[in-house]
Design an enzyme around this catalytic site. Structure first.
Site, PDB file in Angstrom:
ATOM      1  N   SER A 145      49.289  43.107 -15.412  1.00 45.04           N
ATOM      2  CA  SER A 145      48.989  41.694 -15.645  1.00 45.04           C
ATOM      3  C   SER A 145      48.520  40.986 -14.384  1.00 45.04           C
ATOM      4  CB  SER A 145      50.244  41.004 -16.187  1.00 45.04           C
ATOM      5  OG  SER A 145      50.157  39.609 -16.067  1.00 45.04           O
ATOM      6  N   GLY A 146      47.380  40.302 -14.484  1.00 41.17           N
ATOM      7  CA  GLY A 146      46.890  39.519 -13.359  1.00 41.17           C
ATOM      8  C   GLY A 146      47.821  38.385 -13.004  1.00 41.17           C
ATOM      9  N   LEU A 147      48.342  37.705 -14.018  1.00 39.65           N
ATOM     10  CA  LEU A 147      49.310  36.625 -13.770  1.00 39.65           C
ATOM     11  C   LEU A 147      50.526  37.158 -13.047  1.00 39.65           C
ATOM     12  CD1 LEU A 147      50.782  33.903 -14.128  1.00 39.65           C
ATOM     13  CD2 LEU A 147      51.402  34.662 -16.447  1.00 39.65           C
ATOM     14  N   ASP A 171      47.643  32.373 -10.363  1.00 40.31           N
ATOM     15  CA  ASP A 171      46.709  33.169 -11.166  1.00 40.31           C
ATOM     16  C   ASP A 171      45.400  32.396 -11.305  1.00 40.31           C
ATOM     17  OD1 ASP A 171      45.660  35.142 -12.813  1.00 40.31           O
ATOM     18  OD2 ASP A 171      46.520  34.267 -14.628  1.00 40.31           O
ATOM     19  N   ASP A 209      44.250  44.265 -15.867  1.00 41.58           N
ATOM     20  CA  ASP A 209      43.656  42.941 -15.989  1.00 41.58           C
ATOM     21  C   ASP A 209      42.687  42.728 -14.829  1.00 41.58           C
ATOM     22  OD1 ASP A 209      43.095  40.269 -16.362  1.00 41.58           O
ATOM     23  OD2 ASP A 209      45.181  39.595 -16.327  1.00 41.58           O
ATOM     24  N   ASP A 230      40.562  40.072 -14.686  1.00 46.84           N
ATOM     25  CA  ASP A 230      40.135  38.670 -14.699  1.00 46.84           C
ATOM     26  C   ASP A 230      38.659  38.572 -15.100  1.00 46.84           C
ATOM     27  OD1 ASP A 230      42.656  37.786 -14.126  1.00 46.84           O
ATOM     28  OD2 ASP A 230      42.302  37.485 -12.007  1.00 46.84           O
ATOM     29  N   GLU A 259      37.505  39.070 -18.764  1.00 46.88           N
ATOM     30  CA  GLU A 259      37.472  37.857 -19.582  1.00 46.88           C
ATOM     31  C   GLU A 259      36.218  37.049 -19.290  1.00 46.88           C
ATOM     32  OE1 GLU A 259      40.223  34.520 -17.803  1.00 46.88           O
ATOM     33  OE2 GLU A 259      41.286  36.449 -17.658  1.00 46.88           O
ATOM     34  N   LYS A 274      38.580  31.799 -12.014  1.00 46.60           N
ATOM     35  CA  LYS A 274      39.201  31.373 -13.265  1.00 46.60           C
ATOM     36  C   LYS A 274      40.534  30.698 -13.014  1.00 46.60           C
ATOM     37  CE  LYS A 274      42.441  33.500 -14.661  1.00 46.60           C
ATOM     38  NZ  LYS A 274      42.797  34.806 -15.268  1.00 46.60           N
ATOM     39  N   ASN A 296      44.424  30.322 -14.980  1.00 48.40           N
ATOM     40  CA  ASN A 296      45.250  30.910 -16.025  1.00 48.40           C
ATOM     41  C   ASN A 296      45.055  30.164 -17.336  1.00 48.40           C
ATOM     42  OD1 ASN A 296      48.055  30.919 -17.578  1.00 48.40           O
ATOM     43  ND2 ASN A 296      47.860  32.832 -16.447  1.00 48.40           N
ATOM     44  N   SER A 297      45.022  30.908 -18.413  1.00 43.81           N
ATOM     45  CA  SER A 297      44.679  30.357 -19.727  1.00 43.81           C
ATOM     46  C   SER A 297      45.654  29.307 -20.237  1.00 43.81           C
ATOM     47  CB  SER A 297      44.596  31.501 -20.748  1.00 43.81           C
ATOM     48  OG  SER A 297      43.643  32.452 -20.367  1.00 43.81           O
ATOM     49  N   ARG A 351      37.458  40.457 -23.186  1.00 41.61           N
ATOM     50  CA  ARG A 351      38.369  39.389 -23.641  1.00 41.61           C
ATOM     51  C   ARG A 351      37.597  38.075 -23.744  1.00 41.61           C
ATOM     52  NH1 ARG A 351      43.781  37.876 -20.185  1.00 41.61           N
ATOM     53  NH2 ARG A 351      43.772  35.601 -20.419  1.00 41.61           N
ATOM     54  N   HIS A 367      42.011  35.868 -27.485  1.00 42.22           N
ATOM     55  CA  HIS A 367      43.125  35.148 -26.885  1.00 42.22           C
ATOM     56  C   HIS A 367      43.240  33.748 -27.485  1.00 42.22           C
ATOM     57  CE1 HIS A 367      46.306  34.892 -24.132  1.00 42.22           C
ATOM     58  NE2 HIS A 367      45.693  34.382 -23.074  1.00 42.22           N
TER      59      HIS A 367
END
Length: 308
Positions: free
Chosen positions: A59-61, A71, A98, A100, A127, A133, A135-136, A171, A202
């Site tokens: 996981s990138g986060l 992130d 991930d 990103d 993504e 970016k 974080n979503s 993604r 997502h």
């Protein structure tokens, strides 16, 4: 000596003699809504394997968080790849990394993909946001990259890979950015045509409704992956009904660790000691077991006598 007897490996691996990419493809193909556990370093990967997970998400986060940064592309390539290497070298199950946005253009994306493949990763997930970016789950500033530009990144990564089985997941963040399910479907189809091996759709809605609408329209035309961080209470059976191939539990492990550390540190600070927490925390024996100290001890007995 089998692969699981090597230093640093644990028993229970899933790759066997298959490539990491082939192993990941098998996980997605053989099990409906296959669980993929989010990890952030070698230790968390070992724990996930010990508890039965047969595929992992770097996981990138979570990797950014354990590095103490946000992130938002604040961590460097070398920092993230060092963690990826610690994950991949610790377990014998496929690891989806991930990536990103690919850290820039098609060239940075393909270079990152090649690095991951060389480390033994099963694949990467790109993504379709603009670099850098966010974080979503933070704010509403989630600008998407043009479809053609992102499709070029996918194709560049596919053209650059060495092994035929390396996986590139596309993604789409269309729903995160507030666009329609129709826009998400159009982007996903473009990415499929560009060569993506799977689609990651997502959403940060509290219910599964957006994902369900997408999945019904998608109709199983290509492998589909989700991360139900906000709609976590949806039964796994529902994901299977929708034809979801992979379910990533992306950050729960890190969040559990943060909760546990806060509680332990607070108690130790309050009590100025560790007597209260010792019965509730992992023993050194458990740590040694996860890290295969038994293998090191056996190797020392086998090899130390050969040293003059």
């Amino acid at each position: 000596m089998t692969i699981d007897q090597r230093p640093g490996k644990q028993d229970g691996g899933a790759t066997g003699h298959r490539s990491p990419g082939a192993a990941l493809r098998a996980v997605l193909a053989e099990a409906n809504a296959a669980p993929i556990m989010g990890v952030h370093d070698g230790l968390s990967a070992r724990i996930a394997l010990a508890e039965g997970f047969q595929a992992l998400w770097a996981s990138g986060l979570c990797m950014s968080t354990v590095l103490g940064v946000r992130d938002s592309d604040e961590a460097s390539w070398s920092q993230l790849l060092a963690l990826v290497e610690s994950i991949v070298s610790s377990v014998d199950v496929p690891v989806l990394v991930d990536a990103d946005t690919g850290y820039g253009n098609f060239n940075t994306a393909r270079r990152f993909a090649c690095k991951v493949e060389s480390l033994g990763g099963a694949g990467i997930c790109l993504e379709d946001k603009q670099f850098p970016k966010m974080n979503s789950f933070v704010g509403d500033g989630h600008a998407l990259a043009p479809v053609g530009e992102f499709s070029g990144k996918i194709r560049a990564c596919k053209d650059a890979q060495i092994g035929a089985d390396f996986v590139v997941v596309a993604r789409t963040e269309a729903l995160i950015a507030g666009h329609s399910v129709g826009e998400a479907l159009a982007r996903a189809e473009a990415y499929r045509e560009a060569g993506a091996d799977a689609i990651f759709i997502h959403s940060r809605q509290r219910t599964v409704d957006e994902i369900a609408e997408f999945a019904v329209e998608w109709a199983g035309r290509h492998p589909l992956v989700i991360a139900p961080t906000t709609y976590y209470d949806t039964p796994i059976a529902r994901f299977r009904e929708l034809g979801i191939d992979g379910v990533i539990w992306a950050n729960q492990g890190l969040r559990a660790a943060v909760t546990a550390m806060h509680a332990a540190y607070a108690e130790m600070w309050r009590d100025r000691g560790v007597t209260g927490i010792e019965p509730r925390i992992a023993t050194l024996k458990q740590i040694f077991s996860l890290l295969r100290y038994d293998e090191l001890e056996a190797a020392e007995q086998r090899y130390a006598g050969l040293i003059n």
